[in-house]
Design a protein around this motif. Sequence first.
Motif, PDB file in Angstrom:
ATOM      1  N   ALA A   1       0.864  -1.177   0.000  1.00 36.33           N
ATOM      2  CA  ALA A   1       0.000   0.000   0.000  1.00 36.33           C
ATOM      3  C   ALA A   1       0.902   1.228   0.000  1.00 36.33           C
ATOM      4  CB  ALA A   1      -0.908   0.001   1.221  1.00 36.33           C
ATOM      5  N   ALA A   2       0.464   2.267  -0.694  1.00 33.84           N
ATOM      6  CA  ALA A   2       1.243   3.497  -0.797  1.00 33.84           C
ATOM      7  C   ALA A   2       0.277   4.671  -0.928  1.00 33.84           C
ATOM      8  CB  ALA A   2       2.185   3.437  -2.002  1.00 33.84           C
ATOM      9  N   ASP A   3       0.823   5.862  -0.811  1.00 35.48           N
ATOM     10  CA  ASP A   3       0.028   7.074  -1.002  1.00 35.48           C
ATOM     11  C   ASP A   3       0.047   7.407  -2.488  1.00 35.48           C
ATOM     12  OD1 ASP A   3      -1.008   9.666  -1.135  1.00 35.48           O
ATOM     13  OD2 ASP A   3      -0.119  10.260   0.774  1.00 35.48           O
ATOM     14  N   PRO A   4      -1.104   7.350  -3.167  1.00 31.66           N
ATOM     15  CA  PRO A   4      -1.097   7.557  -4.624  1.00 31.66           C
ATOM     16  C   PRO A   4      -0.710   8.964  -5.050  1.00 31.66           C
ATOM     17  CG  PRO A   4      -3.343   7.424  -3.783  1.00 31.66           C
ATOM     18  CD  PRO A   4      -2.441   7.041  -2.641  1.00 31.66           C
ATOM     19  N   ARG A   5      -0.616   9.900  -4.105  1.00 31.73           N
ATOM     20  CA  ARG A   5      -0.133  11.230  -4.470  1.00 31.73           C
ATOM     21  C   ARG A   5       1.362  11.220  -4.748  1.00 31.73           C
ATOM     22  NH1 ARG A   5      -1.576  14.647   0.599  1.00 31.73           N
ATOM     23  NH2 ARG A   5      -0.607  12.780   1.490  1.00 31.73           N
ATOM     24  N   PHE A   6       2.051  10.172  -4.274  1.00 31.77           N
ATOM     25  CA  PHE A   6       3.507  10.140  -4.402  1.00 31.77           C
ATOM     26  C   PHE A   6       4.026   8.900  -5.120  1.00 31.77           C
ATOM     27  CE2 PHE A   6       2.248  12.500  -0.635  1.00 31.77           C
ATOM     28  CZ  PHE A   6       2.853  13.719  -0.875  1.00 31.77           C
TER      29      PHE A   6
ATOM     30  N   TRP B   1       8.494  -4.717  -4.947  1.00 39.50           N
ATOM     31  CA  TRP B   1       7.071  -4.800  -4.647  1.00 39.50           C
ATOM     32  C   TRP B   1       6.304  -4.044  -5.728  1.00 39.50           C
ATOM     33  CZ3 TRP B   1       5.598  -7.192   0.088  1.00 39.50           C
ATOM     34  CH2 TRP B   1       6.652  -7.456   0.973  1.00 39.50           C
ATOM     35  N   VAL B   2       4.982  -4.143  -5.687  1.00 35.04           N
ATOM     36  CA  VAL B   2       4.140  -3.377  -6.608  1.00 35.04           C
ATOM     37  C   VAL B   2       3.088  -2.632  -5.789  1.00 35.04           C
ATOM     38  CG1 VAL B   2       2.563  -3.458  -8.572  1.00 35.04           C
ATOM     39  CG2 VAL B   2       4.511  -5.013  -8.476  1.00 35.04           C
ATOM     40  N   ALA B   3       2.962  -1.337  -6.016  1.00 33.25           N
ATOM     41  CA  ALA B   3       1.991  -0.514  -5.282  1.00 33.25           C
ATOM     42  C   ALA B   3       0.596  -0.778  -5.824  1.00 33.25           C
ATOM     43  CB  ALA B   3       2.352   0.961  -5.420  1.00 33.25           C
ATOM     44  N   GLN B   4      -0.215  -1.485  -5.053  1.00 33.71           N
ATOM     45  CA  GLN B   4      -1.558  -1.868  -5.511  1.00 33.71           C
ATOM     46  C   GLN B   4      -2.653  -1.517  -4.515  1.00 33.71           C
ATOM     47  OE1 GLN B   4      -0.458  -6.076  -6.232  1.00 33.71           O
ATOM     48  NE2 GLN B   4      -1.068  -5.728  -8.356  1.00 33.71           N
ATOM     49  N   ASP B   5      -2.294  -0.847  -3.438  1.00 33.75           N
ATOM     50  CA  ASP B   5      -3.275  -0.591  -2.395  1.00 33.75           C
ATOM     51  C   ASP B   5      -3.005   0.762  -1.762  1.00 33.75           C
ATOM     52  OD1 ASP B   5      -5.471  -1.149  -0.849  1.00 33.75           O
ATOM     53  OD2 ASP B   5      -4.589  -2.831   0.230  1.00 33.75           O
ATOM     54  N   THR B   6      -3.939   1.222  -0.955  1.00 36.93           N
ATOM     55  CA  THR B   6      -3.797   2.468  -0.214  1.00 36.93           C
ATOM     56  C   THR B   6      -4.209   2.218   1.225  1.00 36.93           C
ATOM     57  OG1 THR B   6      -6.050   3.168  -0.762  1.00 36.93           O
ATOM     58  CG2 THR B   6      -4.297   3.869  -2.259  1.00 36.93           C
TER      59      THR B   6
END
Length: 425
Positions: free
Chosen positions: A347-352, A372-377
């Motif tokens: 999970a990551a912040d989609p603004r960044f 890894w792959v950013a797929q969640d928030t």
Amino acid sequence: MSRRRESRFPVRRLAAFVLPALLAACVQVVPAPKAPSRPPARPAAQKPRPVPPAPVRPAPARPAPAQPASAIAVGVKAGPSVASLPLGGSDAAAALASFRESCPRVTVRTDASGLTRPADWRSACAAAAAWGGKSAAQFFQTYFETVRVGDGKGFATGYYEPEIAGSRNPAPGYAVPVYSMPGDLVRAKPGDASPTPSGRMPLGRYDGRGSFVPYHDRAAIERGALSGQGLEIAWVADPIEFFFLQVQGSGRLRAPDGSVMRIGYAGQNGLPYTGIGGLMRDRGLVGSGPGQYSGSMQGIIQYIHDNPVDGAALMRENKSWVFFKELRGDGPLGALNVPVRAHASVAADPRFVPLGAPVWLRLDRREATGLWVAQDTGGAIKGANRFDTFWGAGEQARLTAGGMSGRGEALILVPKGTLARLGVR
């Protein structure tokens, strides 16, 4: 799983602001009583009464500086080549599989970070679909370059898919309802409330007078604010375990007959998430001393079990409540509406971070170092270089996620040509 998660058990941060007020003391001089057996004393010359100092007024608080709204606003620069990263075969293969699942989304969605455009991903996605059994590491070396957002100092926690005792139907010992999204939970109409910092209208409800008000908080829902509306999709046995399933954002309910129902995030009541681990730390309950507990998820759960009355009150301080829906797929769904995978999804912040982008983490926790792959928030996963690593389901996943706290370096992998288009060196 689109969670509100906070560190996941990241110790949540509270800021307290106190405005000092100084009160001037007014002193009244009272003459001493006269002794009846003596003649009255000659009055002494009176001293002038002290003048109270003028009240000291606090200086007006300076407005907090505006937080950067995107990776571009924070500042980005080129990172090392992908070929220089020590990509392991297994984590590169898992990342490639997750990236491939993300491709139908990244090639059409708007990237809030400002780093990429849908067209940027098409070449890499076409190659991923046809890559077959070739080296996954070579795929990323061929189609990607790295970018460092801000200072690139990464911080990662962990989450997992919990499994708790539950039932589709009310049964003895299963008394905690799992609610679906209520129909009266809506966004305010323009003019009925102030927009949130993101510019969207806030979530809440319209009361009987037609006024927009905040939605029911955790305490009110636990007291039955939603009872009798037919919103229950399941019932669970342990309110503490359910609290942490809400924090994770999805999970499995195992019924007495052994059947499993998978539930996932459907929405939230619009009230802010408060991390109870942070509250415990602020109150001196976290540490290694007598009467203190570990700041991990396991330590927090142990405190609540040891102190049921105070523990229940502590959980209610997190006013946020998560609503669920039944999931039919082979894994919990992330913010891209594709399954999140153990040891591959963050999970990551989609603004960044562009959702769907590969992320390289080099942390002081070896098990979280890799691709890894950013797929969640997540509600607590905010800011540049803040990540939440997904560890799957089961007891080992629970232990790893609950104790995960890693710091180090973070790099975002973007399609080759992105940095040149952005003028980044």
